[in-house]
Design a protein around this motif. Sequence first.
Motif, PDB file in Angstrom:
ATOM      1  N   THR A 279       0.802  -1.234   0.000  1.00  0.00           N
ATOM      2  CA  THR A 279       0.000   0.000   0.000  1.00  0.00           C
ATOM      3  C   THR A 279       0.832   1.279   0.000  1.00  0.00           C
ATOM      4  O   THR A 279       0.321   2.341  -0.344  1.00  0.00           O
ATOM      5  CB  THR A 279      -0.916   0.040   1.236  1.00  0.00           C
ATOM      6  OG1 THR A 279      -0.098   0.078   2.427  1.00  0.00           O
ATOM      7  CG2 THR A 279      -1.811  -1.200   1.279  1.00  0.00           C
ATOM      8  N   SER A 429       1.504  -0.318  -8.388  1.00  0.00           N
ATOM      9  CA  SER A 429       1.395   1.118  -8.662  1.00  0.00           C
ATOM     10  C   SER A 429      -0.054   1.563  -8.626  1.00  0.00           C
ATOM     11  O   SER A 429      -0.381   2.628  -8.085  1.00  0.00           O
ATOM     12  CB  SER A 429       2.017   1.446 -10.026  1.00  0.00           C
ATOM     13  OG  SER A 429       3.394   1.162 -10.033  1.00  0.00           O
ATOM     14  N   LEU A 430      -0.939   0.766  -9.208  1.00  0.00           N
ATOM     15  CA  LEU A 430      -2.371   1.074  -9.191  1.00  0.00           C
ATOM     16  C   LEU A 430      -2.900   1.057  -7.760  1.00  0.00           C
ATOM     17  O   LEU A 430      -3.681   1.933  -7.370  1.00  0.00           O
ATOM     18  CB  LEU A 430      -3.136   0.064 -10.051  1.00  0.00           C
ATOM     19  CG  LEU A 430      -4.673   0.170 -10.025  1.00  0.00           C
ATOM     20  CD1 LEU A 430      -5.124   1.526 -10.566  1.00  0.00           C
ATOM     21  CD2 LEU A 430      -5.312  -0.980 -10.814  1.00  0.00           C
ATOM     22  N   LYS A 432      -1.284   1.655  -4.945  1.00  0.00           N
ATOM     23  CA  LYS A 432      -0.827   2.832  -4.193  1.00  0.00           C
ATOM     24  C   LYS A 432      -1.566   4.084  -4.641  1.00  0.00           C
ATOM     25  O   LYS A 432      -1.887   4.957  -3.822  1.00  0.00           O
ATOM     26  CB  LYS A 432       0.676   2.990  -4.361  1.00  0.00           C
ATOM     27  CG  LYS A 432       1.473   1.881  -3.670  1.00  0.00           C
ATOM     28  CD  LYS A 432       2.973   2.070  -3.848  1.00  0.00           C
ATOM     29  CE  LYS A 432       3.737   0.969  -3.104  1.00  0.00           C
ATOM     30  NZ  LYS A 432       5.201   1.096  -3.256  1.00  0.00           N
ATOM     31  N   ARG A 433      -1.875   4.165  -5.944  1.00  0.00           N
ATOM     32  CA  ARG A 433      -2.610   5.320  -6.444  1.00  0.00           C
ATOM     33  C   ARG A 433      -4.040   5.326  -5.902  1.00  0.00           C
ATOM     34  O   ARG A 433      -4.552   6.378  -5.494  1.00  0.00           O
ATOM     35  CB  ARG A 433      -2.624   5.321  -7.972  1.00  0.00           C
ATOM     36  CG  ARG A 433      -3.243   6.592  -8.563  1.00  0.00           C
ATOM     37  CD  ARG A 433      -3.033   6.695 -10.055  1.00  0.00           C
ATOM     38  NE  ARG A 433      -3.821   5.728 -10.810  1.00  0.00           N
ATOM     39  CZ  ARG A 433      -3.313   4.686 -11.455  1.00  0.00           C
ATOM     40  NH1 ARG A 433      -1.993   4.466 -11.420  1.00  0.00           N
ATOM     41  NH2 ARG A 433      -4.080   3.866 -12.131  1.00  0.00           N
ATOM     42  N   LYS A 434      -4.670   4.158  -5.863  1.00  0.00           N
ATOM     43  CA  LYS A 434      -6.041   4.067  -5.355  1.00  0.00           C
ATOM     44  C   LYS A 434      -6.096   4.384  -3.855  1.00  0.00           C
ATOM     45  O   LYS A 434      -7.040   5.037  -3.384  1.00  0.00           O
ATOM     46  CB  LYS A 434      -6.605   2.663  -5.614  1.00  0.00           C
ATOM     47  CG  LYS A 434      -6.893   2.361  -7.080  1.00  0.00           C
ATOM     48  CD  LYS A 434      -8.021   3.247  -7.599  1.00  0.00           C
ATOM     49  CE  LYS A 434      -8.409   2.886  -9.029  1.00  0.00           C
ATOM     50  NZ  LYS A 434      -9.501   3.745  -9.542  1.00  0.00           N
ATOM     51  N   THR A 436      -4.033   6.372  -2.224  1.00  0.00           N
ATOM     52  CA  THR A 436      -3.848   7.821  -2.103  1.00  0.00           C
ATOM     53  C   THR A 436      -5.122   8.566  -2.461  1.00  0.00           C
ATOM     54  O   THR A 436      -5.517   9.522  -1.775  1.00  0.00           O
ATOM     55  CB  THR A 436      -2.695   8.282  -3.014  1.00  0.00           C
ATOM     56  OG1 THR A 436      -1.490   7.619  -2.628  1.00  0.00           O
ATOM     57  CG2 THR A 436      -2.490   9.788  -2.923  1.00  0.00           C
ATOM     58  N   GLU A 437      -5.801   8.133  -3.524  1.00  0.00           N
ATOM     59  CA  GLU A 437      -7.033   8.790  -3.945  1.00  0.00           C
ATOM     60  C   GLU A 437      -8.121   8.660  -2.878  1.00  0.00           C
ATOM     61  O   GLU A 437      -8.855   9.621  -2.603  1.00  0.00           O
ATOM     62  CB  GLU A 437      -7.522   8.195  -5.273  1.00  0.00           C
ATOM     63  CG  GLU A 437      -6.655   8.559  -6.476  1.00  0.00           C
ATOM     64  CD  GLU A 437      -7.096   7.824  -7.733  1.00  0.00           C
ATOM     65  OE1 GLU A 437      -8.025   6.982  -7.633  1.00  0.00           O
ATOM     66  OE2 GLU A 437      -6.511   8.079  -8.807  1.00  0.00           O
ATOM     67  N   ASP A 440      -7.282  10.988  -0.046  1.00  0.00           N
ATOM     68  CA  ASP A 440      -7.469  12.381  -0.464  1.00  0.00           C
ATOM     69  C   ASP A 440      -8.952  12.749  -0.513  1.00  0.00           C
ATOM     70  O   ASP A 440      -9.339  13.861  -0.133  1.00  0.00           O
ATOM     71  CB  ASP A 440      -6.814  12.615  -1.832  1.00  0.00           C
ATOM     72  CG  ASP A 440      -5.293  12.631  -1.758  1.00  0.00           C
ATOM     73  OD1 ASP A 440      -4.763  12.741  -0.633  1.00  0.00           O
ATOM     74  OD2 ASP A 440      -4.641  12.523  -2.809  1.00  0.00           O
TER      75      ASP A 440
END
Length: 484
Positions: A279, A429-430, A432-434, A436-437, A440
């Motif tokens: 994560t 990568s996906l 970690k992006r999810k 973070t989103e 946020d």
Amino acid sequence: MPPVTSPGLLDGRDGSRFTAADRAARVRFRRALALMVMTLVLPGSAQLVAGNQRIGRIALRIWLALVASGVLTLIITMFWHELALKMVFNTGLLLVLRLGLTAGAVAWAALFMDAWRIGQPLTLGLGHRRAAVGLNGVLCLSVIGTLLFGAHLAGVQRHLVLTMFGSDTVTNAHDGRYNVLLLGGDSGAGRWGLRPDSMTIASIDADTGRTVLIGLPRNMANFPFARGSVMREQFPDGFDCEGCYLNGVSTWAGDNTELFPHSDNPGVDATIQAIEGITGLKINYWAMVNLQGFKDLVDAVGGVTLTVRSPIPVGGLGSDVTGYIQPGTRKLSGFDTLWYARAREGSDDYSRMARQKCVMNAMLHQISPQVAVRNFEAIANASTAMISTNLPASQLARFTSLALKAKDQKVSTLSLVPPMINTADPDISLIKRKVTEAIDRAEGTADKPGKAGSHTGGVVTGGSVGSLGDGYAANQSDDLGAAC
């Protein structure tokens, strides 16, 4: 000529005769009762007016000082809630409180007995004497019972803190958030360290308590470990061995404890290294929940209200199905809540993960401080058997305060499961992006997702809204309560 009755020897209502001795006996009786009532309201006041004045002054001063301190503390804690929580979890203060209440019970009982003595019970008539003894006994036992019960609760709370929260390692928030790993152990009482049955990160805003639940599937494979970790050294290319899944990391570490010489929980530490690698979040603390003990906790709080959307089997998991939890919105017992969260018969792991998130949301929002106080001892006993954690006692006040703030807010959820994530070959990568989103959005620094990703149509699979192909609503939502 008939004799004339002396004035004052007739009762004004019924004309009955009283002698001077009768009137004196009634005065003594009223005096004895007054001394006992005075001891109840102002301990020491009876001695001050009719007994040992030195003892009376000492007792009264102590009582007034305690009342003043209590009122002042109450006023301060009304405006400074965290101070109250710190006091509740301070083991030294709890010990002093326990000893003080016990000593107070003994001292107050002695004052009641002395008040009964200076009321001159042997000068009372038999009926008055029995009434005085009865009243003194009721008042004395009531006060002693109340104080000793308070001392018992202080002892229970102190034992809970000392037993469950022994760590002294405090970590700071990461990027303004505390990340707590919640592990569900499908094991019996006292059996810790087995394969975690569920893994969820509770990412909590350090100021507002706004929480995001990030669920990780137990069958995730081919994932990396955190950089610089022991597990990364052993698996530099990821956990890609035959039959190696996320819930097997704990077992692997348990078989290789020599790699964790300074760890009390190698399985948990290795699992944290895996989850941090997946994560990108840094874990502050962890808590392992024994699902059997969880049943007792739900019973201790009087049950949990959940919406059951389709029949949930009781049993399975290698044994026979013995019944079903029927659809409807109702308060479930600990036994039924446990099976609502555990059941896989006729379902799948991801539907079960969605139901588990619904249970977490219900527990957070439905257990009020009033319920916790009313059922304190049962909750404490269930919690001791249910949870193992490295959360320090010094941080209990902070996290309790955050939990109270979180009760009044929506809970977001993100589960790293299909169809978004291929658990056999996850796109890190996906992920970690999810993650973070989702955080946020919870903090209000990112736009809400469009309605294209919402779950509509009323499809229910395994008790959860949604399907394996389209995903489950409770696994990815900015309002978990609405998704459940």
